[in-house]
Scaffold this active site. Structure first.
Site, short mmCIF file in Angstrom:
data_model
loop_
_atom_site.label_atom_id
_atom_site.label_comp_id
_atom_site.label_asym_id
_atom_site.label_seq_id
_atom_site.Cartn_x
_atom_site.Cartn_y
_atom_site.Cartn_z
N HIS A 107 -67.69 -11.32 60.03
CA HIS A 107 -68.47 -10.26 60.68
C HIS A 107 -67.88 -8.89 60.48
CE1 HIS A 107 -71.10 -8.46 63.66
NE2 HIS A 107 -70.10 -8.13 64.43
N ARG B 204 -60.67 -7.19 66.80
CA ARG B 204 -61.37 -6.00 67.30
C ARG B 204 -62.09 -6.29 68.62
NH1 ARG B 204 -66.90 -4.21 66.40
NH2 ARG B 204 -67.09 -6.29 65.53
C1 SIN Z 1 -72.49 -8.11 68.90
O1 SIN Z 1 -73.46 -7.50 69.30
O2 SIN Z 1 -72.19 -9.25 69.26
C2 SIN Z 1 -71.61 -7.48 67.89
C3 SIN Z 1 -70.90 -6.36 68.48
C4 SIN Z 1 -69.75 -6.01 67.62
O3 SIN Z 1 -69.54 -6.64 66.59
O4 SIN Z 1 -68.99 -5.13 68.00
#
Ligand code: SIN
Length: 518
Positions: A336, A371
């Site tokens: 991600h 993060r």
């Molecule tokens: C999410 O909305 O789960 C992702 C938020 C992010 O990656 O900071």
């Protein structure tokens, strides 16, 4: 070769747009492979922007959560600086017209996301933050004549002279062409991270570590390349990229169950579904590996409200034939966010003169090994402004005419089979759980693919980043945050520091693996 006095910005996501606006009226050339707003990770961000906007909250609490989630390697000064200025960026985005969700008293509606000690994520229409902020910035950019947007072009490499970046090689993103060198006094890299180097990812298709790779190939120092974040709840519906089911759903009370109906996070962490993201991701991965399909159950927490409060999630469910009011949503982990990237100081300066970096392509020290949710867009805003201001202060202003480029009709796109093998290798061996043997296997495969496709600069940018991630992961003989080693399952206090690595250093490690007896 084309010479321009425009500042060249590589990328067209949130950091790129914000920096271009900051630089106005200084002439900018923005390189955007797709039409503006398409193809950038920022536009797909669902959660929002983390900022201590509530009276009951504070930048200090936000910084403390950032440091805690980052598992021992966050730069505390960076966390303090970024969280302190977060509020001013939200107010500026509001002034530009971003339609943040508001309560009856006009206050910002805050989502709760994992590892935040308070609801702290400003949002737009539930899960539309990235899209709406991008639309606001694009509208502002279209009204800014100093910015020339080169749509349908992509960067393939950086030109250097005596350790200074002097230009960018560009080619068409829509046809197979050769490259043209554009020389410029300053380059800002804002072209995203590396998630697409993995076969399972939430990132748009073009975000495959190319921008980080081109800086690495030019000799820039990288920070924390081994730290990749895997999102726990990507839709498991066979799509590439995998759509996201935002963490804000868990913030609203959605729970994780497996195919036996068990709420498995209760056994894993006291914060259950709201544990730090790396912990939830490994738990989801374990359920998948054990054949107990993990699912996100929004039924009790949200009922039919999920369809209106989270439009992106509702749209994906409809496309996949899932009724989230009646059934849980199948989920899996997916690459991600890359915490690592081009090492940048507080001004967004890289180790190479003439080269700045902002957004996910950078490594500033904010994220550490894991993060904190919704700190990504915040970091992009803060460093885009810092870099824009620094460029404006250090590069003499010069007027510049529009750049006109004609690309030579030759060249080839990366071999899809090689790209697929690279992505499978990263998921199989450099993913949620890693081992020394697996990382060595990955480095051998990356080296072979690179040799087979040595003439392709785009592919070599990908293999450069893949090499850095795998080599730094091999060197870090411990587990910390998003980096988990089955053969070193605990953190080692002596290793609670950031990684700095050049591509040359990563290549030495890779060579040593190739020279080992099989
Ligand atoms: C999410 O909305 O789960 C992702 C938020 C992010 O990656 O900071």
């Amino acid at each position: 070769m084309i010479q321009t006095d425009r500042i060249v910005i590589v990328g067209a996501g949130l950091a790129a747009l914000y920096a271009a606006l900051e630089l106005a009226p200084r002439p900018v050339l923005m390189v955007s492979p797709e039409a503006l707003g398409e193809g950038a990770s920022s536009a797909w961000a669902q959660g929002g922007v983390a900022a201590a906007m509530a009276d009951s909250d504070s930048p200090e609490a936000h910084a403390a959560d950032t440091v805690r989630a980052g598992a021992g390697t966050v730069d505390k000064d960076v966390a303090a600086m970024v969280t302190r200025v977060a509020r001013e960026h939200i107010l500026d985005l509001t002034t530009l017209g971003t339609p943040f969700d508001r309560d009856a008293d006009g206050g910002y509606v805050m989502s709760r996301e994992a590892a935040h000690s308070a609801p702290r994520v400003v949002r737009v229409q539930g899960d539309q933050a990235g899209k709406q902020i991008m639309e606001t910035l694009i509208a502002a950019l279209r009204a800014t004549p100093s910015v020339q947007v080169l749509e349908g072009a992509l960067a393939t490499g950086l030109e250097t002279e005596d350790g200074r970046v002097t230009g960018v090689w560009l080619r068409s993103a829509t046809r197979q062409t050769g490259d043209v060198l554009v020389t410029t006094p300053a380059v800002l890299l804002a072209g995203g991270g590396s998630g697409g180097l993995y076969a399972h990812t939430t990132n748009p298709p073009r975000i495959r570590g190319q921008v980080i790779g081109m800086a690495a190939r030019a000799g820039a120092v990288m920070g924390d390349p081994e730290f990749v974040q895997f999102h726990p709840t990507a839709f498991d519906i066979g799509e590439d990229p995998a759509p996201l089911a935002t963490e804000a759903l868990r913030g609203e009370g959605a729970v994780l169950i497996n195919s036996d109906g068990k709420r498995f996070m209760l056994d894993v962490h006291p914060d259950a579904e709201l544990a730090p993201r790396d912990i939830v991701a490994r738990a989801i991965f374990a359920e998948t590996q054990a054949g107990r399909r993990p699912m996100l159950d929004t039924r009790a927490a949200l009922g039919a409200e999920v369809l209106t409060a989270f439009p992106a999630v509702a749209e994906t469910c409809a496309r996949a034939g899932i009724d989230p009011v009646a059934d849980p949503i199948p989920v899996a982990v997916a690459a991600h966010y890359h915490m690592g990237g081009v090492a940048a100081d507080d001004h967004g300066r890289s180790s190479l003169k003439g080269l700045w970096v902002a957004g996910e392509a950078s490594s500033t020290g904010l994220h550490g090994a894991n993060r904190l949710a919704s700190n990504g867009l915040l970091e992009a805003l803060v460093y885009a402004r810092n870099a824009g201001q620094d460029i404006a202060e250090t590069v003499p202003f010069a007027d510049a005419t529009e750049v006109s480029l004609t690309f030579p009709e030759c060249g080839a796109a990366p071999d899809p089979a090689a790209v697929a093998e690279l992505r499978q290798t990263m998921t199989a061996h450099v993913g949620v759980r890693r081992t020394g043997q697996g990382l060595k296997t990955a480095l051998r495969t990356i080296a072979r693919l690179e040799t087979e496709h040595a003439a392709d600069p785009i592919f070599r940018n990908m293999t450069a980043t893949a090499t850095l991630i795998a080599a730094a992961a091999l060197a870090r003989e411990e587990s910390r945050g998003g980096h988990y080693r089955d053969d070193f399952p605990n953190p080692t206090p002596d290793l609670a520091h950031r990684t700095r690595m050049t591509l040359s250093e990563a290549m030495v490690l890779r060579e040593s693996v190739l020279n080992e007896a099989p």
